[in-house]
Design a protein around this motif. Structure first.
Motif, mmCIF file in Angstrom:
data_model
loop_
_atom_site.group_PDB
_atom_site.id
_atom_site.type_symbol
_atom_site.label_atom_id
_atom_site.label_comp_id
_atom_site.label_asym_id
_atom_site.label_seq_id
_atom_site.Cartn_x
_atom_site.Cartn_y
_atom_site.Cartn_z
ATOM 1 N N ASN A 188 -17.353 -20.541 -7.509
ATOM 2 C CA ASN A 188 -17.003 -20.377 -9.055
ATOM 3 C C ASN A 188 -18.376 -20.684 -9.925
ATOM 4 O OD1 ASN A 188 -14.514 -18.920 -8.571
ATOM 5 N ND2 ASN A 188 -13.453 -20.540 -8.961
ATOM 6 N N VAL A 189 -18.504 -22.079 -9.605
ATOM 7 C CA VAL A 189 -19.594 -22.719 -10.348
ATOM 8 C C VAL A 189 -21.094 -21.958 -10.239
ATOM 9 C CG1 VAL A 189 -21.022 -24.798 -10.649
ATOM 10 C CG2 VAL A 189 -18.581 -24.810 -10.492
ATOM 11 N N GLU A 191 -21.468 -18.657 -9.359
ATOM 12 C CA GLU A 191 -21.474 -17.548 -10.048
ATOM 13 C C GLU A 191 -21.450 -17.777 -11.307
ATOM 14 O OE1 GLU A 191 -17.705 -15.724 -9.138
ATOM 15 O OE2 GLU A 191 -18.471 -15.056 -7.044
ATOM 16 N N ARG A 192 -21.005 -18.737 -11.945
ATOM 17 C CA ARG A 192 -20.974 -18.950 -13.600
ATOM 18 C C ARG A 192 -22.348 -19.471 -13.894
ATOM 19 N NH1 ARG A 192 -16.424 -22.230 -16.383
ATOM 20 N NH2 ARG A 192 -15.419 -20.514 -15.648
ATOM 21 N N LEU A 193 -23.102 -20.144 -12.808
ATOM 22 C CA LEU A 193 -24.436 -20.659 -13.232
ATOM 23 C C LEU A 193 -25.546 -19.353 -13.285
ATOM 24 C CD1 LEU A 193 -24.579 -24.125 -11.298
ATOM 25 C CD2 LEU A 193 -24.627 -23.680 -13.830
ATOM 26 N N GLN A 194 -25.292 -18.522 -12.429
ATOM 27 C CA GLN A 194 -26.021 -17.399 -12.239
ATOM 28 C C GLN A 194 -25.920 -16.157 -13.367
ATOM 29 O OE1 GLN A 194 -25.384 -15.786 -8.438
ATOM 30 N NE2 GLN A 194 -26.649 -17.495 -7.345
ATOM 31 N N THR A 195 -24.582 -16.169 -13.786
ATOM 32 C CA THR A 195 -24.356 -14.963 -14.597
ATOM 33 C C THR A 195 -24.568 -15.677 -16.332
ATOM 34 O OG1 THR A 195 -22.056 -15.597 -14.481
ATOM 35 C CG2 THR A 195 -23.126 -13.920 -13.139
ATOM 36 N N ARG A 196 -24.018 -16.834 -16.339
ATOM 37 C CA ARG A 196 -24.011 -17.398 -17.904
ATOM 38 C C ARG A 196 -25.159 -18.286 -18.250
ATOM 39 N NH1 ARG A 196 -17.493 -18.692 -19.190
ATOM 40 N NH2 ARG A 196 -16.577 -16.682 -18.371
ATOM 41 N N GLY A 197 -25.574 -19.262 -16.968
ATOM 42 C CA GLY A 197 -26.291 -20.374 -17.350
ATOM 43 C C GLY A 197 -27.766 -19.621 -17.299
ATOM 44 N N LYS A 198 -27.879 -18.749 -16.611
ATOM 45 C CA LYS A 198 -29.130 -18.225 -16.016
ATOM 46 C C LYS A 198 -30.078 -19.357 -15.543
ATOM 47 C CE LYS A 198 -28.177 -14.087 -18.073
ATOM 48 N NZ LYS A 198 -27.980 -13.122 -17.334
ATOM 49 N N VAL A 199 -29.414 -19.916 -14.479
ATOM 50 C CA VAL A 199 -30.141 -21.067 -13.841
ATOM 51 C C VAL A 199 -30.945 -20.305 -12.791
ATOM 52 C CG1 VAL A 199 -30.005 -23.109 -12.198
ATOM 53 C CG2 VAL A 199 -28.361 -22.711 -14.372
ATOM 54 N N PRO A 200 -32.217 -20.691 -12.617
ATOM 55 C CA PRO A 200 -33.218 -20.023 -11.469
ATOM 56 C C PRO A 200 -32.732 -20.356 -10.317
ATOM 57 C CG PRO A 200 -34.332 -21.756 -12.790
ATOM 58 C CD PRO A 200 -33.036 -21.427 -13.630
ATOM 59 N N PRO A 201 -32.962 -19.592 -9.110
ATOM 60 C CA PRO A 201 -32.770 -19.797 -7.789
ATOM 61 C C PRO A 201 -33.196 -21.199 -7.257
ATOM 62 C CG PRO A 201 -33.333 -17.671 -8.215
ATOM 63 C CD PRO A 201 -33.693 -18.362 -9.321
ATOM 64 N N GLU A 202 -34.442 -21.642 -7.919
ATOM 65 C CA GLU A 202 -35.050 -22.915 -7.251
ATOM 66 C C GLU A 202 -34.530 -24.086 -7.914
ATOM 67 O OE1 GLU A 202 -37.328 -21.107 -10.910
ATOM 68 O OE2 GLU A 202 -36.741 -20.481 -8.954
ATOM 69 N N LYS A 203 -33.686 -24.089 -8.792
ATOM 70 C CA LYS A 203 -32.682 -25.070 -9.444
ATOM 71 C C LYS A 203 -31.297 -25.212 -9.056
ATOM 72 C CE LYS A 203 -35.540 -26.108 -13.528
ATOM 73 N NZ LYS A 203 -35.565 -26.255 -15.099
ATOM 74 N N MET A 204 -30.981 -23.977 -8.616
ATOM 75 C CA MET A 204 -29.573 -23.677 -8.190
ATOM 76 C C MET A 204 -29.185 -24.664 -7.062
ATOM 77 S SD MET A 204 -26.787 -22.114 -8.570
ATOM 78 C CE MET A 204 -27.325 -20.670 -9.718
ATOM 79 N N GLU A 205 -29.926 -24.926 -6.105
ATOM 80 C CA GLU A 205 -29.553 -25.670 -4.955
ATOM 81 C C GLU A 205 -29.429 -27.111 -5.385
ATOM 82 O OE1 GLU A 205 -31.236 -26.880 -0.333
ATOM 83 O OE2 GLU A 205 -32.384 -25.265 -1.687
ATOM 84 N N LYS A 206 -30.496 -27.516 -6.269
ATOM 85 C CA LYS A 206 -30.452 -29.049 -6.826
ATOM 86 C C LYS A 206 -29.198 -29.103 -7.712
ATOM 87 C CE LYS A 206 -35.365 -29.655 -6.989
ATOM 88 N NZ LYS A 206 -36.402 -30.068 -7.754
ATOM 89 N N VAL A 207 -28.537 -28.238 -8.425
ATOM 90 C CA VAL A 207 -27.428 -28.447 -9.193
ATOM 91 C C VAL A 207 -26.197 -28.359 -8.345
ATOM 92 C CG1 VAL A 207 -26.083 -27.268 -10.993
ATOM 93 C CG2 VAL A 207 -28.409 -27.254 -11.080
ATOM 94 N N MET A 208 -26.221 -27.668 -7.034
ATOM 95 C CA MET A 208 -24.989 -27.602 -6.058
ATOM 96 C C MET A 208 -24.946 -28.780 -5.529
ATOM 97 S SD MET A 208 -23.479 -25.013 -7.258
ATOM 98 C CE MET A 208 -22.171 -25.242 -5.908
ATOM 99 N N ASP A 209 -26.144 -29.274 -5.254
ATOM 100 C CA ASP A 209 -26.154 -30.869 -4.384
ATOM 101 C C ASP A 209 -25.505 -31.812 -5.317
ATOM 102 O OD1 ASP A 209 -27.184 -29.432 -2.316
ATOM 103 O OD2 ASP A 209 -29.245 -29.970 -2.645
#
Length: 491
Positions: A188-189, A191-209
């Motif tokens: 859920n987090v 999906e929300r980061l991708q749709t609402r937060g518009k977090v780029p893929p290169e930062k997504m992994e760091k956020v999830m970590d």
């Protein structure tokens, strides 16, 4: 013996490491050969089938109760009561199975009275203090990290805090349901980061970590090796199994590592240290990092020994040898913890997922290891396992692990001289024995000859007058006429 036969039972094709559904991701034995995504799909289907079967069973029992009610009015009250209890039990079971992490955020769960749940395991003051320090450090790092995302970071923090509060009051759930809740939260987090937060893929992994680190640091003492599971029992079984296999040599596993090379020996020690250190980590990603470092040390050790890059066929036997030599603590609990609560993307792809899948294969191989896997006869295998005997091994090295090459060479030379001395003494003993045997044989022959002479004595007579030889000079020839002389006749 051919190389192919030596590797029997250890060789694993790379296709066997992938999800058996054919999606292309890595699977493991904890998911019955599926990847995380396919396993959850199969798990949901199995739960739905179980619920359907339960309702069908309830309906069938209800029909039987109604038929029994019609045939026997006397037992009406008792039968109605029996079915009422059964129906209530099945309804509760269905509601417990159907409810997933969605009920965590329901109004009833937020507004209801908080129920105090005793901790499953009591820890000492020093352990609690260390856990508190790690939790505070993880919270500080998490907040500092989210400050760079401004409003999106605030939403992530609120959502994460809310999830942790719900999990704190839902610890009575089974470990499978808690795992499913954490995995749903990750999804859920993301999906929300991708749709609402518009977090780029290169930062997504760091956020999830960072989210995984913060969440699992707080949940670790409740979800790691809980008493409601048989994880501890599996740990003891694996540890006992590894101890029983202490006699297994690198040659039996076809391990292409020469520990006499100092650099290789250092790599082996580092690999064992990393796999043991895994148990001290609290975050699944950190545990995976220990497995990855251990695997890289193994590849380096093989490369130095063979002077060429290592292959997958070389890696798995060496990993099995490292696990047998290190006997990591709580191995099954760590594997189950990573499987249940790690970010699924790390286990499905990448080098972390590959090394973790190989570790699962190594543990499964150790649990099923038999005589055929090691190219041994069943009799020898049984004797080794029972401790009646052990295969011939080199004696333990008398020098310290950090000794210099000169000291090691000195000990080797002393050992060689000792072996030569033993051989010389053995040869001298055999030479003295041979000398004694020869003397005994000579005395025995002389005694036998003497016995024969005494038993059969020789009657020696004086020699008779020898006859004169024709050609010898005869003193009695004086009375003989002179020999004829040749005469010459004239014409």
């Amino acid at each position: 013996m051919s190389l192919k036969s030596e590797r029997r039972g250890i060789h694993v094709d790379q296709s066997e490491l992938l999800c058996k559904k054919g999606c292309g991701y890595y699977g493991n034995s904890a998911w019955q050969g599926f990847c995380s995504k396919c396993w959850r799909e199969e798990y949901q289907k199995a739960r739905q089938r179980q619920i359907q079967e339960d309702w069908e069973l309830a309906e069938r029992l209800q029909r039987e109760e109604e038929e029994a009610f019609a045939s026997s009015q006397s037992s009406q009250g008792a039968q109605a009561l029996t079915f009422s209890k059964f129906e209530g039990k099945k309804t509760n079971e269905k509601s417990r199975k159907v409810t997933t992490v969605k009920k965590f955020f329901s109004a009833s769960s937020r507004g209801g009275p908080k129920k105090e749940i005793p901790e499953a395991k009591a820890a000492g003051p020093s352990i609690n203090r260390q856990a508190s320090l790690e939790t505070d450090r993880a919270s500080t790092e998490f907040i500092e990290f989210l400050k760079t995302f401004h409003r999106t970071g605030q939403e992530i923090y609120k959502q994460t805090k809310s999830f942790l509060e719900v999990m704190h009051h839902k610890r009575e759930l089974s470990i499978e349901e808690q795992s499913e809740g954490v995995q749903d939260f990750y999804q859920n987090v993301a999906e929300r980061l991708q749709t609402r937060g518009k977090v780029p893929p290169e930062k997504m992994e760091k956020v999830m970590d960072q989210i995984e680190k913060y969440v699992m640091t707080r949940l670790y003492k409740y979800v790691f090796c809980p008493e409601t599971t048989d994880d501890e029992k599996k740990d003891l079984a694996v540890q006992k199994r590894i101890r029983a296999l202490h006699w297994v040599t690198p040659q039996m596993l076809c391990v292409p590592v020469n520990e006499e090379i100092p650099e290789v020996s250092d790599m082996v020690v580092k690999a064992i240290t990393d796999i043991i250190e895994m148990d001290s980590k609290r975050v699944p990603r950190d545990k995976l990092a220990c497995i990855t470092k251990c695997s890289k040390h193994i590849f380096n050790a093989i490369k130095i020994t063979k002077n060429e890059p290592a292959s997958a066929d070389d890696f798995l036997p060496t990993l099995i040898y490292i696990v047998l030599k290190g006997n990591p603590p709580r191995l099954q609990s760590n594997i189950q913890y990573i499987t249940r609560f790690c970010n699924p993307s790390r286990l499905m792809t990448g080098e972390d997922g590959y090394y973790f899948t190989n570790l699962c294969c190594a543990v499964a191989f150790i649990e099923k290891l038999d005589a055929q896997s090691l190219n041994l006869s069943q009799e020898d295998f049984d004797r080794y396992m029972s401790g009646q005997t052990s295969p011939k091994k080199q004696e333990s090295e008398p020098w310290a692990p950090d000794a210099c090459l000169g000291v090691k060479q000195m000990y080797k030379n002393l050992d060689l001289l000792s072996q030569l001395n033993e051989r010389q003494e053995r040869l001298m003993s055999q030479a003295k024995k041979l000398e004694k045997d020869l003397i005994d044989w000579t005395d025995g022959i002389a005694k036998e000859v003497q016995d024969i002479v005494e038993k059969y004595p020789l009657d020696l007579k004086p020699p008779s007058q020898p006859l004169a030889a024709i050609d010898s000079e005869n003193v009695e020839n004086d009375k003989l006429p002179p020999p004829l002389q040749p005469q010459v006749y004239a014409g």
